[in-house]
Design a protein around this motif. Sequence first.
Motif, PDB file in Angstrom:
ATOM      1  N   LEU A  35       6.265  10.978 -30.442  1.00 38.25           N
ATOM      2  CA  LEU A  35       7.129  10.778 -31.470  1.00 38.25           C
ATOM      3  C   LEU A  35       7.249   9.377 -31.547  1.00 38.25           C
ATOM      4  O   LEU A  35       7.351   8.726 -30.502  1.00 38.25           O
ATOM      5  N   VAL A  36       7.445   8.639 -32.725  1.00 39.61           N
ATOM      6  CA  VAL A  36       7.826   7.351 -32.889  1.00 39.61           C
ATOM      7  C   VAL A  36       9.191   7.138 -33.553  1.00 39.61           C
ATOM      8  O   VAL A  36       9.358   7.547 -34.601  1.00 39.61           O
ATOM      9  N   GLY A  37      10.086   6.635 -32.916  1.00 44.46           N
ATOM     10  CA  GLY A  37      11.612   6.384 -33.531  1.00 44.46           C
ATOM     11  C   GLY A  37      11.778   5.276 -33.909  1.00 44.46           C
ATOM     12  O   GLY A  37      11.347   4.032 -33.322  1.00 44.46           O
ATOM     13  N   PRO A  38      12.292   5.322 -35.137  1.00 45.93           N
ATOM     14  CA  PRO A  38      12.587   3.868 -35.790  1.00 45.93           C
ATOM     15  C   PRO A  38      13.880   3.065 -35.299  1.00 45.93           C
ATOM     16  O   PRO A  38      14.789   3.681 -34.584  1.00 45.93           O
ATOM     17  N   GLU A  39      14.134   1.863 -35.759  1.00 47.32           N
ATOM     18  CA  GLU A  39      15.271   1.175 -35.799  1.00 47.32           C
ATOM     19  C   GLU A  39      16.316   1.666 -36.526  1.00 47.32           C
ATOM     20  O   GLU A  39      15.981   2.367 -37.561  1.00 47.32           O
ATOM     21  N   GLY A  40      17.567   0.952 -36.332  1.00 52.99           N
ATOM     22  CA  GLY A  40      18.667   1.588 -37.203  1.00 52.99           C
ATOM     23  C   GLY A  40      18.512   1.456 -38.566  1.00 52.99           C
ATOM     24  O   GLY A  40      18.974   2.403 -39.351  1.00 52.99           O
ATOM     25  N   PRO A  41      17.917   0.397 -39.237  1.00 51.50           N
ATOM     26  CA  PRO A  41      17.963   0.482 -40.468  1.00 51.50           C
ATOM     27  C   PRO A  41      16.965   1.483 -41.161  1.00 51.50           C
ATOM     28  O   PRO A  41      17.070   2.046 -42.296  1.00 51.50           O
ATOM     29  N   THR A  73      19.219  -2.038 -46.318  1.00 53.56           N
ATOM     30  CA  THR A  73      18.913  -3.570 -46.392  1.00 53.56           C
ATOM     31  C   THR A  73      20.142  -4.304 -45.830  1.00 53.56           C
ATOM     32  O   THR A  73      19.998  -5.457 -45.480  1.00 53.56           O
ATOM     33  N   ASP A  74      21.275  -3.794 -45.947  1.00 52.28           N
ATOM     34  CA  ASP A  74      22.309  -4.331 -45.721  1.00 52.28           C
ATOM     35  C   ASP A  74      22.933  -4.072 -44.328  1.00 52.28           C
ATOM     36  O   ASP A  74      23.112  -2.990 -43.927  1.00 52.28           O
ATOM     37  N   PRO A  75      23.201  -4.962 -43.581  1.00 52.19           N
ATOM     38  CA  PRO A  75      23.319  -4.961 -42.191  1.00 52.19           C
ATOM     39  C   PRO A  75      24.780  -4.040 -41.901  1.00 52.19           C
ATOM     40  O   PRO A  75      24.627  -3.172 -40.930  1.00 52.19           O
ATOM     41  N   GLN A  76      25.585  -4.286 -42.718  1.00 48.11           N
ATOM     42  CA  GLN A  76      26.900  -3.648 -42.487  1.00 48.11           C
ATOM     43  C   GLN A  76      26.846  -2.088 -42.970  1.00 48.11           C
ATOM     44  O   GLN A  76      27.525  -1.356 -42.178  1.00 48.11           O
ATOM     45  N   GLU A  77      26.033  -1.821 -43.875  1.00 49.85           N
ATOM     46  CA  GLU A  77      26.057  -0.364 -44.392  1.00 49.85           C
ATOM     47  C   GLU A  77      25.065   0.363 -43.132  1.00 49.85           C
ATOM     48  O   GLU A  77      25.485   1.223 -42.986  1.00 49.85           O
ATOM     49  N   MET A  78      24.027  -0.437 -42.674  1.00 48.01           N
ATOM     50  CA  MET A  78      23.209   0.271 -41.611  1.00 48.01           C
ATOM     51  C   MET A  78      24.509   0.572 -40.358  1.00 48.01           C
ATOM     52  O   MET A  78      24.144   1.485 -39.728  1.00 48.01           O
ATOM     53  N   LEU A  79      24.988  -0.504 -40.098  1.00 48.28           N
ATOM     54  CA  LEU A  79      25.739  -0.307 -38.854  1.00 48.28           C
ATOM     55  C   LEU A  79      26.906   0.792 -39.208  1.00 48.28           C
ATOM     56  O   LEU A  79      27.098   1.711 -37.969  1.00 48.28           O
ATOM     57  N   ALA A 201      15.260  -6.685 -31.596  1.00 48.39           N
ATOM     58  CA  ALA A 201      14.465  -6.290 -32.399  1.00 48.39           C
ATOM     59  C   ALA A 201      13.276  -7.308 -32.526  1.00 48.39           C
ATOM     60  O   ALA A 201      12.456  -7.651 -33.611  1.00 48.39           O
ATOM     61  N   PHE A 202      12.963  -8.005 -31.237  1.00 43.50           N
ATOM     62  CA  PHE A 202      11.751  -8.901 -31.157  1.00 43.50           C
ATOM     63  C   PHE A 202      10.295  -8.421 -31.621  1.00 43.50           C
ATOM     64  O   PHE A 202       9.489  -9.179 -31.999  1.00 43.50           O
ATOM     65  N   HIS A 203      10.385  -7.138 -31.458  1.00 43.36           N
ATOM     66  CA  HIS A 203       9.077  -6.438 -31.962  1.00 43.36           C
ATOM     67  C   HIS A 203       8.738  -6.362 -33.193  1.00 43.36           C
ATOM     68  O   HIS A 203       7.460  -6.043 -33.594  1.00 43.36           O
ATOM     69  N   HIS A 204       9.554  -6.612 -34.143  1.00 42.93           N
ATOM     70  CA  HIS A 204       9.765  -6.259 -35.534  1.00 42.93           C
ATOM     71  C   HIS A 204       9.382  -7.445 -36.282  1.00 42.93           C
ATOM     72  O   HIS A 204      10.123  -8.375 -36.245  1.00 42.93           O
ATOM     73  N   PRO A 205       8.314  -7.459 -37.206  1.00 45.53           N
ATOM     74  CA  PRO A 205       8.310  -8.648 -37.915  1.00 45.53           C
ATOM     75  C   PRO A 205       9.302  -9.191 -38.831  1.00 45.53           C
ATOM     76  O   PRO A 205      10.292  -8.238 -39.096  1.00 45.53           O
ATOM     77  N   SER A 206       9.716 -10.381 -39.062  1.00 45.33           N
ATOM     78  CA  SER A 206      10.676 -10.784 -39.842  1.00 45.33           C
ATOM     79  C   SER A 206      11.056 -10.026 -41.200  1.00 45.33           C
ATOM     80  O   SER A 206      10.046  -9.713 -41.880  1.00 45.33           O
ATOM     81  N   VAL A 207      12.292  -9.824 -41.477  1.00 41.66           N
ATOM     82  CA  VAL A 207      12.456  -9.141 -42.741  1.00 41.66           C
ATOM     83  C   VAL A 207      13.177 -10.084 -43.763  1.00 41.66           C
ATOM     84  O   VAL A 207      13.767 -10.723 -43.188  1.00 41.66           O
ATOM     85  N   GLU A 208      12.993  -9.746 -44.923  1.00 42.33           N
ATOM     86  CA  GLU A 208      13.790 -10.869 -46.084  1.00 42.33           C
ATOM     87  C   GLU A 208      15.009 -10.120 -45.993  1.00 42.33           C
ATOM     88  O   GLU A 208      15.607  -9.173 -45.486  1.00 42.33           O
ATOM     89  N   GLY A 209      16.071 -10.955 -46.454  1.00 42.84           N
ATOM     90  CA  GLY A 209      17.524 -10.938 -46.523  1.00 42.84           C
ATOM     91  C   GLY A 209      18.039 -11.185 -45.433  1.00 42.84           C
ATOM     92  O   GLY A 209      17.820 -11.925 -44.415  1.00 42.84           O
TER      93      GLY A 209
END
Lengths: 241, 241
Positions: A35-41, A73-79, A201-209
């Motif tokens: 199983l691979v579990g993703p980040e909050g977004p 994409t919106d950090p606040q919505e994600m949180l 999240a150092f493992h994840h390539p930088s995202v736009e926005g």
Amino acid sequence: MTTVTSHTVEYPADGLTMVGHLALPAGTGRRPAVLVGPEGPGLNDFQRRRADALAELGYVVLAFDINGGRWFTDPQEMLAHVMPLLADPDRMRSIGHAALDVLRAQPRTDPDRIAAVGYGTGGAIALELGRDGVDLRAIATVNATTTGRPGEAARIRCPVWAGVGSEDPIMPPAQREAFTAEMQAAGVDWRLVVYGGAVHAFHHPSVEGAVLPGVGHHPLHAQRAWRDVVDLLAECLPLTK
Amino acid sequence: MTTVTSHTVEYPADGLTMVGHLALPAGTGRRPAVLVGPEGPGLNDFQRRRADALAELGYVVLAFDINGGRWFTDPQEMLAHVMPLLADPDRMRSIGHAALDVLRAQPRTDPDRIAAVGYGTGGAIALELGRDGVDLRAIATVNATTTGRPGEAARIRCPVWAGVGSEDPIMPPAQREAFTAEMQAAGVDWRLVVYGGAVHAFHHPSVEGAVLPGVGHHPLHAQRAWRDVVDLLAECLPLTK
């Protein structure tokens, strides 16, 4: 040369229709599964490619979903979505179990040899499956040194590997210490890797926005953390040909 | 199939005649090279076999000596020798430099590609070579999260990997934190692996006779720490065929 096949799988969990990514290794026989579990977004192509990469190695892999097919994409919505989830072990477990059921139902999956790898929120879910007593062969979490309800870590039956950035303000030293104290008190076979200078999240390539403060990519440590996860799987889920 | 050749090398350092173990990989060309530093009791067959194992992989290896050919079986005698050494960076450096000179003088050694791997006291010496500005490609220490003189860590030019047991009373959490703070402040590319439940010298097979409190073997983590060291060398000292 191996040929991985992958497809989207929809399944219900947490009141949503989850949209996972199932990757199957070449061949026809049963294989150990991950199983691979993703980040909050949410689940994105980065983790889908991780699933494919593990399938290349020979594992049946489900990159599971936590947000009903959405990628915030919106950090606040994600949180707003993720923080209540992280505070509710039963919800996390229900999401994890739904994914596990999908993975176990695959004819290629060896149901006795399953590991859970997760990043951020997905890592917290992987740990909760362990604390729920699920028979996993290994748990790996990156950026998720999350603690559980008192006493439940004693139900973890497999090695736990955790990786975290030294400068991660979301998983600060006190949180890491609480996590390792929980694992140690529970008699778990655990390891913690602290990646110097890395943030969340150092493992994840930088995202736009917009991104949260304390979040950033560290390409070198990202590569090392991936190598560490693959090594853990090689140890705990050996691929007998 | 590779054939390793090894022999004993004697050289002066720290007022003693050191008795190192040099292991050469098959072939004739120059190869990347590794210093292997032993624990406080001294160089024994365990570390000599480590050197041979690295030579099997293709490295030129010197398992160096710190005690003039002796292996201390009495812990008190060992401490009487080692504690003053650990308190004296210049003495540690002189022992490390003498070993490095022997390794560099080998025709098979590529003098521009050398890493230092050390265990306990040998790890402290590896770190001191870094703090002395030696051009190493990697430093790995197991059970040696030792700090140095203020400011000198900024002279470390290579990745530093450190492994330590979570329950090691000789390298306790405060010592680990002081070490990582030093590395981070100096801008070093560092990692720390904490092996859950392991105590001091967890990497080393149990020895007969009196041992210090807080010392003990952890076979599973020992294997993992060895894998981690080999991975570090693969990253920083790739063996181009």
